[in-house]
Structures are given as C-alpha cells and as structure tokens.
Design a protein around this motif. Structure first.
Motif, PDB file in Angstrom:
ATOM      1  N   ALA A  26       0.826  -1.205   0.000  1.00 19.15           N
ATOM      2  CA  ALA A  26       0.000   0.000   0.000  1.00 19.15           C
ATOM      3  C   ALA A  26       0.858   1.252   0.000  1.00 19.15           C
ATOM      4  O   ALA A  26       0.604   2.203  -0.758  1.00 19.15           O
ATOM      5  N   ALA A  27       1.882   1.274   0.833  1.00 21.12           N
ATOM      6  CA  ALA A  27       2.740   2.458   0.920  1.00 21.12           C
ATOM      7  C   ALA A  27       3.517   2.680  -0.371  1.00 21.12           C
ATOM      8  O   ALA A  27       3.630   3.811  -0.858  1.00 21.12           O
ATOM      9  N   ALA A  28       4.064   1.610  -0.943  1.00 17.45           N
ATOM     10  CA  ALA A  28       4.831   1.740  -2.172  1.00 17.45           C
ATOM     11  C   ALA A  28       3.933   2.135  -3.343  1.00 17.45           C
ATOM     12  O   ALA A  28       4.321   2.954  -4.191  1.00 17.45           O
ATOM     13  N   GLY A  63      14.145   0.185  -7.913  1.00 16.93           N
ATOM     14  CA  GLY A  63      14.971   1.212  -8.542  1.00 16.93           C
ATOM     15  C   GLY A  63      14.764   2.594  -7.981  1.00 16.93           C
ATOM     16  O   GLY A  63      15.288   3.567  -8.520  1.00 16.93           O
ATOM     17  N   SER A  64      14.001   2.702  -6.895  1.00 19.54           N
ATOM     18  CA  SER A  64      13.682   4.007  -6.337  1.00 19.54           C
ATOM     19  C   SER A  64      14.627   4.373  -5.199  1.00 19.54           C
ATOM     20  O   SER A  64      15.007   3.531  -4.388  1.00 19.54           O
ATOM     21  N   GLU A  65      14.988   5.654  -5.131  1.00 16.01           N
ATOM     22  CA  GLU A  65      15.829   6.132  -4.040  1.00 16.01           C
ATOM     23  C   GLU A  65      15.066   6.217  -2.723  1.00 16.01           C
ATOM     24  O   GLU A  65      15.674   6.347  -1.667  1.00 16.01           O
ATOM     25  N   ALA A  67      13.135   3.825  -1.479  1.00 14.56           N
ATOM     26  CA  ALA A  67      12.710   2.472  -1.125  1.00 14.56           C
ATOM     27  C   ALA A  67      12.656   2.255   0.379  1.00 14.56           C
ATOM     28  O   ALA A  67      11.822   1.486   0.882  1.00 14.56           O
ATOM     29  N   ALA A  68      13.526   2.928   1.122  1.00  9.56           N
ATOM     30  CA  ALA A  68      13.576   2.698   2.571  1.00  9.56           C
ATOM     31  C   ALA A  68      12.271   3.076   3.260  1.00  9.56           C
ATOM     32  O   ALA A  68      11.955   2.545   4.324  1.00  9.56           O
ATOM     33  N   SER A  69      11.513   3.960   2.657  1.00  6.33           N
ATOM     34  CA  SER A  69      10.280   4.419   3.304  1.00  6.33           C
ATOM     35  C   SER A  69       9.171   3.384   3.264  1.00  6.33           C
ATOM     36  O   SER A  69       8.223   3.468   4.040  1.00  6.33           O
ATOM     37  N   TRP A  70       9.250   2.427   2.370  1.00  8.13           N
ATOM     38  CA  TRP A  70       8.220   1.389   2.294  1.00  8.13           C
ATOM     39  C   TRP A  70       8.791  -0.030   2.380  1.00  8.13           C
ATOM     40  O   TRP A  70       8.071  -1.005   2.215  1.00  8.13           O
ATOM     41  N   THR A  71      10.074  -0.152   2.638  1.00  6.98           N
ATOM     42  CA  THR A  71      10.702  -1.467   2.806  1.00  6.98           C
ATOM     43  C   THR A  71      10.888  -1.735   4.289  1.00  6.98           C
ATOM     44  O   THR A  71      11.528  -0.964   4.999  1.00  6.98           O
ATOM     45  N   LEU A  72      10.335  -2.839   4.768  1.00  6.96           N
ATOM     46  CA  LEU A  72      10.284  -3.146   6.194  1.00  6.96           C
ATOM     47  C   LEU A  72      11.226  -4.298   6.537  1.00  6.96           C
ATOM     48  O   LEU A  72      11.447  -5.195   5.718  1.00  6.96           O
ATOM     49  N   ASP A  73      11.733  -4.267   7.749  1.00 10.24           N
ATOM     50  CA  ASP A  73      12.541  -5.367   8.267  1.00 10.24           C
ATOM     51  C   ASP A  73      11.603  -6.492   8.686  1.00 10.24           C
ATOM     52  O   ASP A  73      10.774  -6.325   9.579  1.00 10.24           O
ATOM     53  N   GLU A  74      11.738  -7.634   8.038  1.00 12.62           N
ATOM     54  CA  GLU A  74      10.820  -8.742   8.306  1.00 12.62           C
ATOM     55  C   GLU A  74      10.887  -9.212   9.758  1.00 12.62           C
ATOM     56  O   GLU A  74       9.883  -9.670  10.313  1.00 12.62           O
TER      57      GLU A  74
END
Length: 294
Positions: A26-28, A63-65, A67-74
């Motif tokens: 959803a965030a991405a 490919g997005s700069e 990515a950290a805003s929507w990539t979560l630590d599992e």
C-alpha cells in the motif's frame, strides 16, 4: 513471488518479500503511483493480472531512491495468515506411501478427502492451545495448495494451471478424537489447528510441486524428513479429482497430506504437550513456527 500478510496500524496489510526486505504494498503503491492490489484476498481473486501488477510494483520500488520508506525489516513484523478466508479447506489423508505404512493402513485407491473449517487457520508465531479434552496431539507438515481460478472438470494435464501458489501448512491433529468415530472431523478442527505460512509463494517460483523436501522439528529434534515425491496422488491428480465433483474457487485451500514420522506412527508416541515448539518446512515455501500452550 513471496506474498505475506502482516499486522499494520489498521489491520492486515499486504507485503512482498524481497532480498532487501518486505515491501509494504500500500505504501509503495501510493508513493510510486503504481496500481497494485491492496490486499491478499484481492490478489487471489484477480489472479495473474494482480501478480503481474505486484511484479511491476516490485520492479519500480527496487529502482527508487525512496525504497527505505516502504521497505520493512521482516524480523520486526507480526505475520498474518498466508491465506485469506478460504471458502473451502480440503484435506487429503494417507497421501504418502511411507506414512500409510507407518499407520498400518492400506494405500488408498482414490484420494481420501476430509475438511477443516476457517476457525483452524493460524499464522506464523501464533500459539496453539491444547485443551484438556484429549491427550494425543500430533503434528503433520503438509504442502498447501491455493487455487487461483475456478476449476471444474479440469484434466490432470491442465490442473496445475489452476494453482495460484503454495503454502507451508501444519495439519495439527488429535488422534484420540480422530479415532473416536469413522469420521475424522472432530480430531482435525480445533481452533488454530491449521497454521499456514509465513508466505504464499506463487506457482511460477515453486516449479514442480513433486520435487520438494518437507520436514518437521519438535523442540529442535527432526521428526519428519521426506519429499513430496512420496505422494500417492500428485497435486495435479488431486486438483483434477476434486474438480470432477465440485467447483474449486479462487482462494480455496487444499492440504495434500503428511509424510512419515508423525507421533502416531512412532513407537514412543511423543504426543505434543504445552511448551513444545513445532517448526515445519516445505522447500521453497519457508519455515512455519508455532508454540503449543495449555
């Protein structure tokens, strides 16, 4: 593709596992302007077009700069179930040759089918209560099959085309209730007695479902160690067989039987007890862990 559900601020959210972490779909989608399914149930109902949309999102996100805003630590996630409200949960009994042998039962000539209910579905990490109504609690690692489109009278040759993906499953069973009558239902349908997950892995990533190792550990001791190649009826045969009699719908879950090594088949009968940690694994699908409680 590995899909999962995780607990978010407003309920379950859809994620995609990648090498860099779990993408919050959803965030991405909102940040990148990519139209992708918002839930697991939507993904299952829409089928391959939804999987394609998610792949487009993953490609754009990688490919997005930002990515950290929507990539979560599992490691920090609380998993939800890897299936979403299946209309039918169909189980196959005595479907491994060596398991049939260890139980002293004849190899079936046709698939042995029974059902579980929605109350049995549990997630990775959920506790499973062993109530004092019985004593012979058992583990059963199984390959779970999630249907991706309506299947009626499909041929064995075409059957795998109707499979969206696969999940690791644990068909927890109560043998003294299961054997009370000729019907197995009571011994199979206690609450949380079908943990599934942590991922729903799409069929294209799994490949041949008859070439997968399948294992169980209880408190770190390996109890089941086999391969889906020992199945009596293959996934394709099972899907085709069921579809002759009633329609399989998107989201329906089929759990395809367990290999040898269950507590019932061992001389020492090591029934599960409160405090036991049960870990089940199907190759390429991930490892599923649950703790038994009183």
């Amino acid at each position: 593709m590995k899909l999962l559900q995780f607990q978010g601020g407003d309920g379950l959210k859809l994620g995609v596992k990648t090498e860099s972490g779990v993408i919050d779909v959803a965030a991405a989608s909102e940040a990148l302007g990519v139209n992708a399914p918002s839930s697991l149930i939507e993904t299952i109902e829409v089928g391959q077009p939804a999987i394609d949309a998610l792949q487009s999102l993953v490609d754009a996100a990688s490919g997005s700069e930002s990515a950290a805003s929507w990539t979560l630590d599992e490691m920090g996630l609380q998993y939800g179930p890897a299936v979403e409200d299946p209309g039918k949960i169909i189980c196959v009994g005595l479907n491994y040759r060596r398991h049939a042998a260890e139980t002293g039962m004849a190899v079936p000539e046709t698939p042995v089918l029974f059902s579980k209910f929605l109350n049995t579905i549990a997630s990775y990490g959920d506790s499973v209560s062993l109530p004092p109504v019985a004593t012979q609690y058992d583990y059963e690692v199984e390959l779970g099959v999630v249907i991706g489109k309506p299947a009626r009278n499909v041929s064995e040759a075409d059957a795998l085309d109707y499979v969206l993906g696969y999940v690791t499953s644990n068909d927890i069973s109560v043998r003294d209730l299961q054997s009370r009558t000729s019907q197995w239902l009571l011994g199979k349908t206690l609450d949380n007695f079908l943990p599934v997950g942590p991922y729903l892995v799409t069929a294209d990533e799994v490949g041949d479902p008859q070439l997968l190792s399948i294992k169980t550990w209880v408190n770190g001791e390996i109890r089941q160690n086999s391969n889906t190649g020992d199945m009596i009826f293959t996934v394709a045969e099972i899907v085709s067989y069921i579809s002759r009699y009633f329609t399989l719908e998107p989201g329906d879950l089929i759990v395809t039987g367990t290999p040898e090594g269950v507590a019932m088949g061992r001389e020492d009968k090591p029934w599960l007890k409160p405090g036991d940690e049960v870990v089940v694994e199907v190759e390429r699908l991930g490892t599923l862990k649950n703790v038994m409680i009183a």
